[in-house]
Design a protein around this motif. Sequence first.
Motif, PDB file in Angstrom:
ATOM      1  N   PRO A  40       0.721  -1.293   0.160  1.00  0.00           N
ATOM      2  CA  PRO A  40      -0.158  -0.282   0.127  1.00  0.00           C
ATOM      3  C   PRO A  40       0.963   1.402  -0.178  1.00  0.00           C
ATOM      4  CG  PRO A  40      -0.692  -1.247   1.402  1.00  0.00           C
ATOM      5  CD  PRO A  40       0.924  -2.315   1.886  1.00  0.00           C
ATOM      6  N   ASP A  41       0.305   2.099  -0.528  1.00  0.00           N
ATOM      7  CA  ASP A  41       0.708   3.389  -0.652  1.00  0.00           C
ATOM      8  C   ASP A  41       0.692   4.433   0.465  1.00  0.00           C
ATOM      9  OD1 ASP A  41      -1.403   4.848  -1.028  1.00  0.00           O
ATOM     10  OD2 ASP A  41      -1.250   5.267  -3.388  1.00  0.00           O
ATOM     11  N   PRO A  42       1.518   5.605   1.287  1.00  0.00           N
ATOM     12  CA  PRO A  42       1.417   6.162   2.392  1.00  0.00           C
ATOM     13  C   PRO A  42      -0.350   6.584   2.084  1.00  0.00           C
ATOM     14  CG  PRO A  42       3.512   6.682   0.793  1.00  0.00           C
ATOM     15  CD  PRO A  42       2.665   5.959   0.232  1.00  0.00           C
ATOM     16  N   ALA A  43      -0.305   6.951   1.368  1.00  0.00           N
ATOM     17  CA  ALA A  43      -2.327   7.240   1.145  1.00  0.00           C
ATOM     18  C   ALA A  43      -3.082   6.124   2.210  1.00  0.00           C
ATOM     19  CB  ALA A  43      -2.461   8.116   0.238  1.00  0.00           C
ATOM     20  N   ASP A  44      -2.738   5.344   1.431  1.00  0.00           N
ATOM     21  CA  ASP A  44      -3.464   3.884   1.797  1.00  0.00           C
ATOM     22  C   ASP A  44      -3.525   3.497   3.181  1.00  0.00           C
ATOM     23  OD1 ASP A  44      -4.466   3.480  -1.229  1.00  0.00           O
ATOM     24  OD2 ASP A  44      -3.504   2.097  -1.699  1.00  0.00           O
ATOM     25  N   ILE A  45      -2.036   3.968   3.722  1.00  0.00           N
ATOM     26  CA  ILE A  45      -1.616   3.715   4.973  1.00  0.00           C
ATOM     27  C   ILE A  45      -2.995   3.879   5.791  1.00  0.00           C
ATOM     28  CG2 ILE A  45       0.888   3.076   6.648  1.00  0.00           C
ATOM     29  CD1 ILE A  45       0.143   0.817   5.336  1.00  0.00           C
ATOM     30  N   ARG A  46      -2.553   5.516   5.838  1.00  0.00           N
ATOM     31  CA  ARG A  46      -2.679   7.142   6.963  1.00  0.00           C
ATOM     32  C   ARG A  46      -4.614   6.116   6.237  1.00  0.00           C
ATOM     33  NH1 ARG A  46       0.659   9.756   3.489  1.00  0.00           N
ATOM     34  NH2 ARG A  46      -0.516  10.665   1.789  1.00  0.00           N
ATOM     35  N   LEU A  47      -5.546   5.478   5.664  1.00  0.00           N
ATOM     36  CA  LEU A  47      -6.633   5.913   5.103  1.00  0.00           C
ATOM     37  C   LEU A  47      -6.795   4.958   6.469  1.00  0.00           C
ATOM     38  CD1 LEU A  47      -9.710   5.560   4.807  1.00  0.00           C
ATOM     39  CD2 LEU A  47      -8.907   4.756   2.218  1.00  0.00           C
ATOM     40  N   LEU A  48      -6.008   3.903   6.424  1.00  0.00           N
ATOM     41  CA  LEU A  48      -6.150   2.576   7.000  1.00  0.00           C
ATOM     42  C   LEU A  48      -6.002   2.558   8.907  1.00  0.00           C
ATOM     43  CD1 LEU A  48      -4.485  -0.632   4.839  1.00  0.00           C
ATOM     44  CD2 LEU A  48      -6.754  -0.425   5.703  1.00  0.00           C
ATOM     45  N   THR A  49      -4.448   3.671   8.706  1.00  0.00           N
ATOM     46  CA  THR A  49      -4.656   4.364  10.163  1.00  0.00           C
ATOM     47  C   THR A  49      -6.192   4.492  10.797  1.00  0.00           C
ATOM     48  OG1 THR A  49      -2.640   4.007   9.782  1.00  0.00           O
ATOM     49  CG2 THR A  49      -2.987   5.073  11.919  1.00  0.00           C
ATOM     50  N   LEU A  73      -8.109  -4.452  15.521  1.00  0.00           N
ATOM     51  CA  LEU A  73      -7.578  -5.058  15.995  1.00  0.00           C
ATOM     52  C   LEU A  73      -7.121  -6.198  14.054  1.00  0.00           C
ATOM     53  CD1 LEU A  73      -8.338  -7.061  18.677  1.00  0.00           C
ATOM     54  CD2 LEU A  73      -6.958  -5.828  19.153  1.00  0.00           C
ATOM     55  N   HIS A  74      -7.543  -6.633  13.508  1.00  0.00           N
ATOM     56  CA  HIS A  74      -7.313  -7.190  12.737  1.00  0.00           C
ATOM     57  C   HIS A  74      -6.690  -5.864  11.519  1.00  0.00           C
ATOM     58  CE1 HIS A  74      -9.122 -10.952  11.861  1.00  0.00           C
ATOM     59  NE2 HIS A  74     -10.386 -10.073  12.521  1.00  0.00           N
ATOM     60  N   ILE A  75      -7.438  -4.753  11.408  1.00  0.00           N
ATOM     61  CA  ILE A  75      -6.590  -3.924  10.512  1.00  0.00           C
ATOM     62  C   ILE A  75      -5.007  -3.176  11.406  1.00  0.00           C
ATOM     63  CG2 ILE A  75      -6.564  -1.234  10.249  1.00  0.00           C
ATOM     64  CD1 ILE A  75      -9.681  -1.920  10.453  1.00  0.00           C
TER      65      ILE A  75
END
Length: 140
Positions: free
Chosen positions: A3-12, A28-30
């Motif tokens: 995942p790119d940084p934007a995806d990581i931020r969104l998932l967080t 917990l899964h995320i």
Amino acid sequence: MLPDPADIRLLTQVGFLAAGHGDAPRALHIFDALAVLRPNRAFAFVGLACALMNAGRAAEAVQRLQALHLPEGPERDMLHAFQALALQLAGRASESTQLLRQIAARVPQEPPSDGAQLAARMLGQNPGAMSPAASPSIPS
């Protein structure tokens, strides 16, 4: 493909929303997945701990956080500040205070880490100008 940084931020953000709404299993899964992607960053582990604490499982949060070994520095300070919070919620106040004192002792360092400043605030100290939100930075 990672995942790119934007995806990581969104998932967080989604993970913290799930944790805040009491959906510990999804959170917990995320955060477990994010911990695999960013193993040397505190944010995923803090998210895991928050999800567990919000679910009334502070003792489990303590166990998970104690099992981690991040390199010395700001990420470890933030992780330990949340570990101290989990200890407090688990009824282990003296251990919490001891850990907070160890972290807060690093406030005089320039620049002090957000985790050290957070620990000082949790102890009722005024470490000076703390960053706007003493929370794990959402990764980029």
